[in-house]
Design a protein around this motif. Sequence first.
Motif, PDB file in Angstrom:
ATOM      1  N   LEU A 226       0.822  -1.216   0.000  1.00 58.23           N
ATOM      2  CA  LEU A 226       0.000   0.000   0.000  1.00 58.23           C
ATOM      3  C   LEU A 226       0.854   1.264   0.000  1.00 58.23           C
ATOM      4  CD1 LEU A 226      -2.428  -1.110   2.869  1.00 58.23           C
ATOM      5  CD2 LEU A 226      -2.877  -1.245   0.409  1.00 58.23           C
ATOM      6  N   THR A 227       2.177   1.113   0.081  1.00 62.04           N
ATOM      7  CA  THR A 227       3.099   2.230   0.354  1.00 62.04           C
ATOM      8  C   THR A 227       2.556   3.091   1.505  1.00 62.04           C
ATOM      9  OG1 THR A 227       2.194   3.647  -1.408  1.00 62.04           O
ATOM     10  CG2 THR A 227       4.117   2.320  -1.956  1.00 62.04           C
ATOM     11  N   CYS A 228       2.156   2.416   2.564  1.00 63.91           N
ATOM     12  CA  CYS A 228       1.674   3.114   3.754  1.00 63.91           C
ATOM     13  C   CYS A 228       2.839   3.589   4.616  1.00 63.91           C
ATOM     14  CB  CYS A 228       0.753   2.209   4.567  1.00 63.91           C
ATOM     15  SG  CYS A 228       1.575   0.791   5.347  1.00 63.91           S
ATOM     16  N   PHE A 229       4.032   3.035   4.369  1.00 65.80           N
ATOM     17  CA  PHE A 229       5.282   3.408   5.030  1.00 65.80           C
ATOM     18  C   PHE A 229       5.322   3.059   6.517  1.00 65.80           C
ATOM     19  CE2 PHE A 229       5.455   5.877   1.157  1.00 65.80           C
ATOM     20  CZ  PHE A 229       6.771   5.705   0.763  1.00 65.80           C
ATOM     21  N   ALA A 230       4.477   2.121   6.942  1.00 70.18           N
ATOM     22  CA  ALA A 230       4.559   1.648   8.330  1.00 70.18           C
ATOM     23  C   ALA A 230       5.935   1.057   8.611  1.00 70.18           C
ATOM     24  CB  ALA A 230       3.466   0.620   8.605  1.00 70.18           C
ATOM     25  N   CYS A 231       6.456   0.303   7.651  1.00 67.81           N
ATOM     26  CA  CYS A 231       7.772  -0.329   7.838  1.00 67.81           C
ATOM     27  C   CYS A 231       8.866   0.727   7.974  1.00 67.81           C
ATOM     28  CB  CYS A 231       8.073  -1.286   6.679  1.00 67.81           C
ATOM     29  SG  CYS A 231       8.023  -0.531   5.029  1.00 67.81           S
ATOM     30  N   TYR A 232       8.840   1.724   7.124  1.00 64.71           N
ATOM     31  CA  TYR A 232       9.853   2.786   7.140  1.00 64.71           C
ATOM     32  C   TYR A 232       9.800   3.588   8.442  1.00 64.71           C
ATOM     33  CZ  TYR A 232      11.780   7.440   6.233  1.00 64.71           C
ATOM     34  OH  TYR A 232      12.472   8.622   6.350  1.00 64.71           O
ATOM     35  N   HIS A 233       8.595   4.023   8.812  1.00 60.65           N
ATOM     36  CA  HIS A 233       8.471   4.916   9.966  1.00 60.65           C
ATOM     37  C   HIS A 233       8.769   4.232  11.293  1.00 60.65           C
ATOM     38  CE1 HIS A 233       7.160   8.513   7.924  1.00 60.65           C
ATOM     39  NE2 HIS A 233       6.245   7.837   7.255  1.00 60.65           N
ATOM     40  N   HIS A 234       8.479   2.944  11.407  1.00 60.23           N
ATOM     41  CA  HIS A 234       8.667   2.255  12.678  1.00 60.23           C
ATOM     42  C   HIS A 234      10.032   1.587  12.822  1.00 60.23           C
ATOM     43  CE1 HIS A 234       4.243   2.670  12.839  1.00 60.23           C
ATOM     44  NE2 HIS A 234       4.429   2.644  14.139  1.00 60.23           N
ATOM     45  N   CYS A 235      10.858   1.655  11.793  1.00 57.22           N
ATOM     46  CA  CYS A 235      12.184   1.029  11.884  1.00 57.22           C
ATOM     47  C   CYS A 235      13.027   1.783  12.918  1.00 57.22           C
ATOM     48  CB  CYS A 235      12.886   1.049  10.530  1.00 57.22           C
ATOM     49  SG  CYS A 235      14.541   0.310  10.587  1.00 57.22           S
ATOM     50  N   PRO A 236      13.477   1.110  13.981  1.00 60.42           N
ATOM     51  CA  PRO A 236      14.189   1.812  15.063  1.00 60.42           C
ATOM     52  C   PRO A 236      15.571   2.334  14.684  1.00 60.42           C
ATOM     53  CG  PRO A 236      14.209  -0.555  15.453  1.00 60.42           C
ATOM     54  CD  PRO A 236      13.289  -0.324  14.290  1.00 60.42           C
ATOM     55  N   THR A 237      16.144   1.836  13.594  1.00 57.42           N
ATOM     56  CA  THR A 237      17.482   2.279  13.199  1.00 57.42           C
ATOM     57  C   THR A 237      17.500   2.983  11.843  1.00 57.42           C
ATOM     58  OG1 THR A 237      17.961   0.112  12.203  1.00 57.42           O
ATOM     59  CG2 THR A 237      18.567   0.421  14.525  1.00 57.42           C
ATOM     60  N   LYS A 238      16.333   3.253  11.294  1.00 59.18           N
ATOM     61  CA  LYS A 238      16.214   3.875   9.963  1.00 59.18           C
ATOM     62  C   LYS A 238      16.986   3.081   8.910  1.00 59.18           C
ATOM     63  CE  LYS A 238      15.538   8.077   8.989  1.00 59.18           C
ATOM     64  NZ  LYS A 238      15.684   9.513   8.682  1.00 59.18           N
ATOM     65  N   ALA A 239      16.872   1.767   8.988  1.00 57.69           N
ATOM     66  CA  ALA A 239      17.569   0.890   8.045  1.00 57.69           C
ATOM     67  C   ALA A 239      16.802   0.739   6.734  1.00 57.69           C
ATOM     68  CB  ALA A 239      17.780  -0.487   8.678  1.00 57.69           C
ATOM     69  N   ILE A 240      15.525   1.148   6.724  1.00 53.77           N
ATOM     70  CA  ILE A 240      14.683   0.976   5.535  1.00 53.77           C
ATOM     71  C   ILE A 240      14.603   2.285   4.754  1.00 53.77           C
ATOM     72  CG2 ILE A 240      12.307   0.542   4.762  1.00 53.77           C
ATOM     73  CD1 ILE A 240      12.042  -1.395   7.138  1.00 53.77           C
TER      74      ILE A 240
END
Length: 261
Positions: A226-240
């Motif tokens: 969905l390109t909702c960016f949940a994965c990006y925003h919640h990554c604790p180390t900004k690895a995504i």
Amino acid sequence: MIFYFSATGNTRWAAEQIRKNIVDDLLYIPDIINKHEFTLKDGERIGFCFPVHGWRPPIIVREFIRQLRFTNYKDNFCYAVCTAGDTVGETIEILEQDLAIAGIKLNSSFSLIMPESYVGMPFMDVDTPEKEKLKITEADKTLEKYISLIKTRQNGLQELTIGRWPRINSRIIGHLFLKYIVKDTPFKVDNDKCIRCGKCASLCPVHDIKGGVGLEPEWLHNGKCLTCFACYHHCPTKAISFGSRTKNKGQYWYGHPKTQH
């Protein structure tokens, strides 16, 4: 009965506030995506809460509603609350068309301005901490008013921040977003930063990420992103990252330390 979808927590917060005040069941759409029939109590309200994606309802919300069927539906009061960083265009008109397929009439609709979380275009980023706080403070007040209107079943209301050129935004730009931007292929993970916590995989609402504790995330390219960016925003180390489009950009989710007020 309140059906909701949320990726960065804005809509979840709004839906939980509504539930707290009118004591209706709260249902997370990704958890019930394969359930299509629901039984209404006499006089039960029907609510839909969701973020605006490309000046449209999110794909997952539209697909769910198109197949939705109610037992004991007797023109029950139906409302929608959509959250957005700014304008919503013709989001509600599109929602009404989808609801009509399910035989449901939308009685009132509301939009709620919340902190920006879309970072998928070069010129778009999260809001500054100051702007986040201001938006959340204003949203508190606005939602309180909306809840009062929902509670008393006020009919025929459209309190929406439609913006300029709503048809162009929702029908033309929204279509282009769906065709060219809504996909998982730009997502990458930095192996040196990834701590293999599994958070991204567990939070993906469409299960498009293969991973878990001890594993690096792997996007499945199954057409469901969905390109909702949940994965990006919640990554604790900004690895995504989302290609180069998220370089040097911030993260946001409701409840992030910098959004507390």
